[in-house]
Design an enzyme around this catalytic site. Structure first.
Site, short mmCIF file in Angstrom:
data_model
loop_
_atom_site.label_atom_id
_atom_site.label_comp_id
_atom_site.label_asym_id
_atom_site.label_seq_id
_atom_site.Cartn_x
_atom_site.Cartn_y
_atom_site.Cartn_z
N TYR A 75 -2.29 -16.50 -27.99
CA TYR A 75 -2.78 -15.99 -26.69
C TYR A 75 -2.20 -14.63 -26.36
O TYR A 75 -2.69 -13.94 -25.45
CB TYR A 75 -2.51 -17.00 -25.58
CG TYR A 75 -1.25 -16.82 -24.76
CD1 TYR A 75 -0.03 -17.30 -25.22
CD2 TYR A 75 -1.27 -16.17 -23.54
CE1 TYR A 75 1.13 -17.14 -24.46
CE2 TYR A 75 -0.12 -16.00 -22.78
CZ TYR A 75 1.08 -16.48 -23.24
OH TYR A 75 2.22 -16.31 -22.50
N ARG A 76 -1.20 -14.21 -27.12
CA ARG A 76 -0.45 -13.01 -26.74
C ARG A 76 0.57 -12.80 -27.85
O ARG A 76 0.99 -13.76 -28.49
CB ARG A 76 0.26 -13.36 -25.45
CG ARG A 76 1.14 -12.35 -24.83
CD ARG A 76 1.74 -13.01 -23.59
NE ARG A 76 2.50 -12.08 -22.81
CZ ARG A 76 3.24 -12.43 -21.77
NH1 ARG A 76 3.29 -13.69 -21.39
NH2 ARG A 76 3.90 -11.54 -21.10
N TYR A 127 7.76 -10.17 -26.27
CA TYR A 127 6.50 -9.60 -26.73
C TYR A 127 6.58 -8.08 -26.90
O TYR A 127 5.56 -7.42 -27.03
CB TYR A 127 5.38 -9.97 -25.75
CG TYR A 127 5.18 -11.47 -25.62
CD1 TYR A 127 4.61 -12.20 -26.66
CD2 TYR A 127 5.57 -12.15 -24.47
CE1 TYR A 127 4.44 -13.57 -26.56
CE2 TYR A 127 5.40 -13.53 -24.36
CZ TYR A 127 4.83 -14.24 -25.41
OH TYR A 127 4.67 -15.59 -25.31
C1 LIG Z 1 13.52 -16.03 -21.57
C2 LIG Z 1 12.09 -15.58 -21.38
C3 LIG Z 1 11.20 -16.41 -20.70
C4 LIG Z 1 9.87 -16.00 -20.50
N1 LIG Z 1 9.04 -16.82 -19.79
C5 LIG Z 1 7.78 -16.41 -19.52
C6 LIG Z 1 6.92 -17.21 -18.71
O1 LIG Z 1 7.31 -18.25 -18.19
N2 LIG Z 1 5.64 -16.78 -18.52
C7 LIG Z 1 5.19 -15.61 -19.02
O2 LIG Z 1 4.04 -15.25 -18.79
N3 LIG Z 1 5.99 -14.83 -19.77
C8 LIG Z 1 7.27 -15.18 -20.02
N4 LIG Z 1 8.09 -14.35 -20.74
C9 LIG Z 1 7.56 -13.09 -21.28
C10 LIG Z 1 7.74 -11.88 -20.34
O3 LIG Z 1 9.10 -11.67 -20.08
C11 LIG Z 1 7.00 -12.00 -19.01
O4 LIG Z 1 5.64 -12.25 -19.24
C12 LIG Z 1 7.11 -10.77 -18.12
O5 LIG Z 1 6.57 -11.07 -16.85
C13 LIG Z 1 6.37 -9.56 -18.69
O6 LIG Z 1 6.98 -8.40 -18.21
P1 LIG Z 1 6.44 -7.60 -16.94
O7 LIG Z 1 5.92 -8.57 -15.95
O8 LIG Z 1 7.50 -6.68 -16.52
O9 LIG Z 1 5.17 -6.81 -17.51
P2 LIG Z 1 5.15 -5.36 -18.19
O10 LIG Z 1 6.16 -5.31 -19.24
O11 LIG Z 1 5.16 -4.32 -17.16
O12 LIG Z 1 3.68 -5.39 -18.80
C14 LIG Z 1 3.33 -6.19 -19.88
C15 LIG Z 1 2.23 -5.48 -20.68
O13 LIG Z 1 1.04 -5.41 -19.90
C16 LIG Z 1 0.41 -4.13 -20.07
N5 LIG Z 1 0.41 -3.44 -18.77
C17 LIG Z 1 1.44 -3.43 -17.90
N6 LIG Z 1 1.13 -2.74 -16.82
C18 LIG Z 1 -0.12 -2.28 -16.99
C19 LIG Z 1 -0.98 -1.49 -16.16
N7 LIG Z 1 -0.61 -1.08 -14.97
N8 LIG Z 1 -2.21 -1.18 -16.65
C20 LIG Z 1 -2.58 -1.62 -17.88
N9 LIG Z 1 -1.82 -2.38 -18.68
C21 LIG Z 1 -0.59 -2.71 -18.24
C22 LIG Z 1 1.22 -3.38 -21.09
O14 LIG Z 1 0.63 -3.53 -22.36
C23 LIG Z 1 2.58 -4.05 -21.05
O15 LIG Z 1 3.25 -3.97 -22.27
C24 LIG Z 1 9.43 -14.75 -20.98
C25 LIG Z 1 10.33 -13.93 -21.67
C26 LIG Z 1 11.65 -14.33 -21.85
C27 LIG Z 1 12.58 -13.42 -22.56
#
Ligand SMILES: Cc1cc2nc3c(=O)[nH]c(=O)nc-3n(C[C@H](O)[C@H](O)[C@H](O)COP(=O)(O)OP(=O)(O)OC[C@H]3O[C@@H](n4cnc5c(N)ncnc54)[C@H](O)[C@@H]3O)c2cc1C
Lengths: 193, 522
Positions: free
Chosen positions: B468-469, B92
C-alpha cells in the site's frame, strides 16, 4: 587521558539548578549560572541513567515511555536558549526522536555515545570530533562502573562544535552482568559554533 | 563530501536558482549547509547510503504565492523539488527525497489551522499542522471533536494523508476522511477540488465530489501537485469508549480471529480498525531482545514463550474498541465476547486489569485519538534500531493472513531477522505491516535488510499481493508489480505527469512515477 581540565579549556562547568515538573516526569536541569542554559534528559528506568541524573542534580525525575511528552519543553528550550545545550542519557529511540525534533530548531548532535553492556562486557562507542572522540572513549573506560557519574560531571565540557564526527570505542569488564543499551548525547545550536 | 546536485545541473546553475529562491522566501528559509542544516532532511532509517538521498538544499515557504514563485524558478532551471509537509515519514523515507540533489520543499511553516467546525465535525488545515497541533488546539478551545492520528503524532494530516496513512479510531482511513483540498500545480495554477471550486462555497469540507471527476486522490502518493490545504473530517467525541484486548495463545489463531472479525467489522459491531499484533511487537514496548535472547538471528520459540508468559502476552494480541452510548456498547461487547470466546485460550483484557501496561496504554490513547510517540519505544528491541516497513494488503481473510504471515516470517528468518508485525483490519482489507528492524549503525545488517525487502516484494507479487505504500528505495520495484495490461496504470500516471508537469520538477520518482526524461533510468 581525558582530565576534566582538558575540557575546562573549552567550556566552563556550572553548578546545575534544578527545575522539575513532576507531572511530566522529566528530569530538567536549567542552569544559567555560567551563561549556558542546559536541559538534561534521562531515562527513568535504567539504573545508569538514574546514577547520571542524580549527579547532574540532586533531584530525580526522568523520561518515561512517551517521548512526545517532552516536545513542548524541548521546543521551548530551543527557541528561548539558542546558546543552550541539550544533553541526555536515554534509550536510543528517545535520542533519535529528540535529535529529529531539535534539528528543526538548528540544534544538532556534537557528541553521542552508545553504552552497551552485554553480560560483563561494557563498551562505549563514541561519536565526536576528531580531537575528542578518543579522549572521551578513554575517559569513559577509565571511569569504570562510574561512567554515568563521569558523564554527569562533564556534560557541559563535551565538545559542542559541529565538525564532522569520527568514531572511537573503548571496552571494559564490569563486575556485574547486565544487558543494556543506552545512548548519551548532547545537542547544541549550529549557529552558535 | 561534495555537494549533491540535481542530475544535469551545474553548480553555477544551482547557485543562481538558489539566489532567486532566497529573494522569494528570505535567506533564513533556504537551507544549504550539508553538515548541519541538511541533516534535518536525511532518512536515518535508510538501508543503503545517506548519500543516495541527500538533498542539495531545502526551502521553507510560508505562503501559496511563495510556492508559485519557487515553482516558476525551478521550472526555469529544471531543478527537481521534493515536497514534504511535517516530514516525518520514517519507515518510508522520512523527509529525504527520492534521489540525491533534489531541493526539499518543506511546508512546515505553513501551519495554520484555518477552520474547525464543531457542528459538522471537520477542520481545514495547512500542511505544517501536526497531530499535536490540532489536538492541542481542540483541547484549549474545549471543542468536542477527536483527531485520528498515526502512531507517531509528530506527523501531520496533509503529509500522512498524502501517503495514504492510517490511524486507530473509527476515522482511521485518512484519505477516506479527507474532504476538499487546495493544490498548486507545477505551472503555478492553484486548484481547489470538490465543492470549494463553486463561488462562495460553504460545503468544501462537507461533500467530497462536486461535479465532474473527483480528482483529490490524484494528488496523493504522486507528484502531480503541491497540496497546500486539506479538509479533514473529525469524529465527535462519543459518549463512551470501550477498548479491549484479546490475547491469543497459538500462531494459527491469526486465521480464526481474522475470519471472526470480518462480519463484525462489515456490520460495524466493531467501530475502529482492529489490530492483530504479534508477540514481539507487543513485547518490544517493555523489554529489549537482549533481555531474553543474546544469541544471533531470530529469537527461538522457547525464549518467545517465556517472554509471552512473563509479560502476559499472547502469540497474537488483538486490539479494538467500541464507541457510543452505554447500552449500545454493552450490546456490541456481548456480541464480541460471544464471538471471540469461541477461540480456545482467548483471554479478554480491559482497562481495569491492563492499565499501566505500556502496550495497552498507548494503544488505548491511539484508539481515542490522543497523540503520543510511545510506539518509537519498539525501536529499542535491537540496539540502534531502525526500520523500514514492508506493507502488503490482503483481504481480511484468515487464510490470506496466514499465507502472508508465514511467507514473511520464513523469509525474515532466512535472512536472520525477527518477524515483528501487525495486521490492521480496515473496511474489507488488511494492512499487514512487517516492521523490518535492523541496527542502523550496522552496514552489514542494513544490506541484509535491503535484500530481504527486495525479495519480499517479489514473493508477495508472485502470490498476488501488492504493497500500500513503501520506502523510497523500493518505489520502482513495487510500481513494476502493478503492471497489469502492459503497465496500463503506470502509463496513465505517466501521461498525467507529462501533461501536468512537463519539466518533471515535482518529486520525480515518487511511487515510481517519473518524468519523461528520467523514465526507465532510475
Ligand atoms: C514507529 C513508527 C510508527 C508508525 N506508525 C504509523 C501509523 O500508525 N500510521 C501511519 O500511517 N504511518 C505510520 N508510520 C509512518 C510515518 O511515520 C507516518 O505515516 C507519518 O505520519 C508520515 O510523516 P508525515 O505525516 O510527517 O508526512 P510527510 O513526511 O510530510 O509526507 C509524507 C509523504 O507525502 C508526500 N507529501 C507530503 N506533503 C505533501 C504535499 N503537501 N503535497 C504533495 N505531496 C505531499 C510526500 O511524498 C512525502 O514524502 C510510522 C512510523 C514509525 C517510525
Amino acid at each position: 587521558m581525558l582530565s576534566r581540565r582538558t575540557f575546562i579549556k573549552s567550556a566552563l562547568v556550572a553548578n546545575a539548578a534544578l527545575l522539575t515538573n513532576p507531572s511530566q516526569a522529566l528530569q530538567l536541569v536549567l542552569d544559567n549560572a555560567q551563561g549556558q542554559p542546559l536541559l538534561t534528559l534521562a531515562d527513568e528506568k535504567s539504573p545508569a541513567a538514574k546514577q547520571f541524573i542524580t549527579h547532574v542534580s540532586d533531584d530525580n525525575s526522568s523520561l518515561g515511555l512517551d517521548i512526545g511528552v517532552q516536545f513542548e519543553r524541548v521546543k521551548q528550550f530551543c527557541s528561548e536558549s539558542p546558546n543552550g545545550l541539550i544533553s541526555g542519557l536515554s534509550r536510543d529511540s528517545d535520542f533519535f526522536v529528540i535529535e529529529q525534533l531539535a534539528k528543526d530548531y538548528g540544534f544538532y548532535p556534537s557528541y553521542s555515545a552508545n553504552h552497551i553492556q552485554q553480560g560483563n562486557n561494557l563498551s562505549h562507542e563514541v561519536s565526536a570530533s576528531q580531537q575528542s572522540a578518543d579522549l572521551i572513549a578513554h575517559a569513559l573506560a577509565q571511569a569504570g562502573e562510574q561512567w554515568p557519574v563521569w558523564l554527569a560531571h562533564n556534560t557541559q565540557l563535551l565538545p559542542q562544535g559541529h565538525q564532522p564526527m569520527v568514531a572511537s570505542k573503548s571496552q571494559i569488564q564490569s563486575t556485574h552482568a547486565a544487558q543494556d543499551f543506552l545512548v548519551s548525547w548532547s545537542l547544541s545550536a549550529a549557529k552558535n559554533t | 563530501m561534495t555537494k549533491p546536485l540535481p542530475q544535469g545541473i551545474s553548480l553555477g546553475q544551482f547557485n543562481a536558482a538558489i539566489a532567486e529562491i532566497k529573494q522569494v522566501v528570505g535567506k533564513d528559509y533556504v537551507f544549504l549547509d550539508d553538515i548541519t542544516e541538511l541533516r534535518s532532511y536525511r532518512d536515518a532509517y535508510n538501508t543503503t547510503n545517506d548519500a543516495d538521498f541527500a538533498p542539495s538544499a531545502a526551502v521553507a515557504p510560508k505562503t501559496v504565492e511563495q510556492i508559485q514563485k519557487i515553482l516558476a524558478i525551478v521550472n526555469d532551471y529544471k531543478i527537481p523539488i521534493w515536497t514534504i509537509s511535517t516530514g516525518k515519514n520514517f519507515a518510508y523515507g522520512g523527509p529525504a527525497p527520492r534521489k540525491a540533489g533534489y531541493v526539499v520543499l518543506d511546508l512546515k511553516l505553513m501551519n495554520k489551522i484555518i477552520e474547525v467546525n464543531e457542528k459538522h465535525g471537520y477542520a481545514i488545515v495547512e500542511p505544517g499542522v501536526s497531530y499535536y497541533d490540532l489536538y492541542n488546539f481542540l483541547q484549549e478551545k474545549g471543542i468536542k471533536l477527536w483527531i485520528d492520528c498515526a502512531a507517531p503524532a509528530w506527523g501531520g494530516f496533509v503529509g500522512n494523508t498524502s501517503d495514504h496513512g492510517a490511524g486507530y479510531t473509527p476515522y482511521g482511513d485518512h484519505l477516506l476522511m479527507q474532504c476538499g483540498m487546495q493544490v498548486v500545480l507545477a505551472d503555478g495554477t492553484v486548484v481547489e477540488t470538490g465543492m470549494d471550486t463553486s463561488a462562495n462555497s460553504k460545503t468544501g469540507a462537507l461533500y467530497k465530489y462536486g461535479q465532474g471527476a473527483a480528482i483529490d486522490g490524484l494528488f496523493t502518493q504522486s507528484n502531480f501537485g503541491v497540496i497546500t490545504r486539506m479538509g479533514i473530517w473529525l469524529m465527535p467525541e462519543p459518549p463512551g469508549f470501550t477498548p479491549f484486548m484479546i490475547t491469543l495463545e497459538n500462531e494459527r489463531d491469526l486465521e480464526t480471529v481474522t475470519d471472526l472479525t470480518l462480519p463484525l467489522r462489515l456490520n460495524q459491531v466493531i467501530h475502529n480498525a482492529p489490530m492483530t499484533v504479534d508477540l514481539l511487537w507487543e513485547a518490544a514496548m517493555s523489554v529489549s531482545k537482549r533481555q531474553y535472547y543474546t544469541g544471533t538471528g531470530p529469537m527461538p520459540e522457547s525464549n518467545r514463550q517465556k517472554m509471552a508468559k512473563d509479560l502476559d502476552l499472547g502469540i497474537w494480541n488483538y486490539y479494538a474498541a467500541v464507541y457510543g452510548p452505554a447500552p449500545m456498547m454493552k450490546n456490541n461487547m456481548e456480541i464480541i465476547r460471544d464471538t471471540f470466546s469461541t477461540i480456545p485460550g482467548a483471554k479478554f483484557h480491559f482497562d481495569k486489569t491492563r492499565k499501566g501496561d505500556p502496550g495497552w496504554d498507548y494503544r488505548v490513547k491511539l484508539m481515542q485519538g490522543i497523540p503520543n510517540m510511545t510506539e518509537f519505544s519498539l525501536l529499542n528491541w535491537v540496539g540502534g534500531g531502525g526500520h523500514i516497513n514492508f506493507s502488503p494488503i490482503s483481504a481480511a481473510d484468515g487464510k490470506a493472513s496466514m499465507t502472508q504471515y508465514q511467507m514473511i516470517r520464513k523469509r525474515a528468518h532466512e535472512y536472520n531477522f525477527d518477524y515483528i508485525g501487525e495486521f490492521l483490519i480496515g473496511w474489507r482489507d488488511q494492512h499487514h505491516i512487517f516492521m523490518l528492524m535492523f541496527d542502523r549503525m550496522n552496514a552489514e545488517e542494513k544490506k541484509r535488510a535491503h535484500e530481504l525487502f527486495a525479495v519480499l516484494v517479489d514473493d508477495a507479487a508472485a502470490l498476488g499481493y501488492g504493497e500500500y505504500r513503501t520506502h523510497l528505495s523500493f518505489m520502482d520495484q513495487i510500481a513494476n508489480s502493478y503492471s497489469w495490461n502492459d503497465n496500463a496504470l503506470w502509463d496513465t500516471h505517466h501521461a498525467l505527469k507529462d501533461e501536468l508537469d512537463p519539466n518533471g520538477i515535482l518529486s520525480p520518482g515518487k511511487m515510481g512515477i517519473w518524468p519523461k526524461h528520467l523514465r526507465g533510468k532510475s
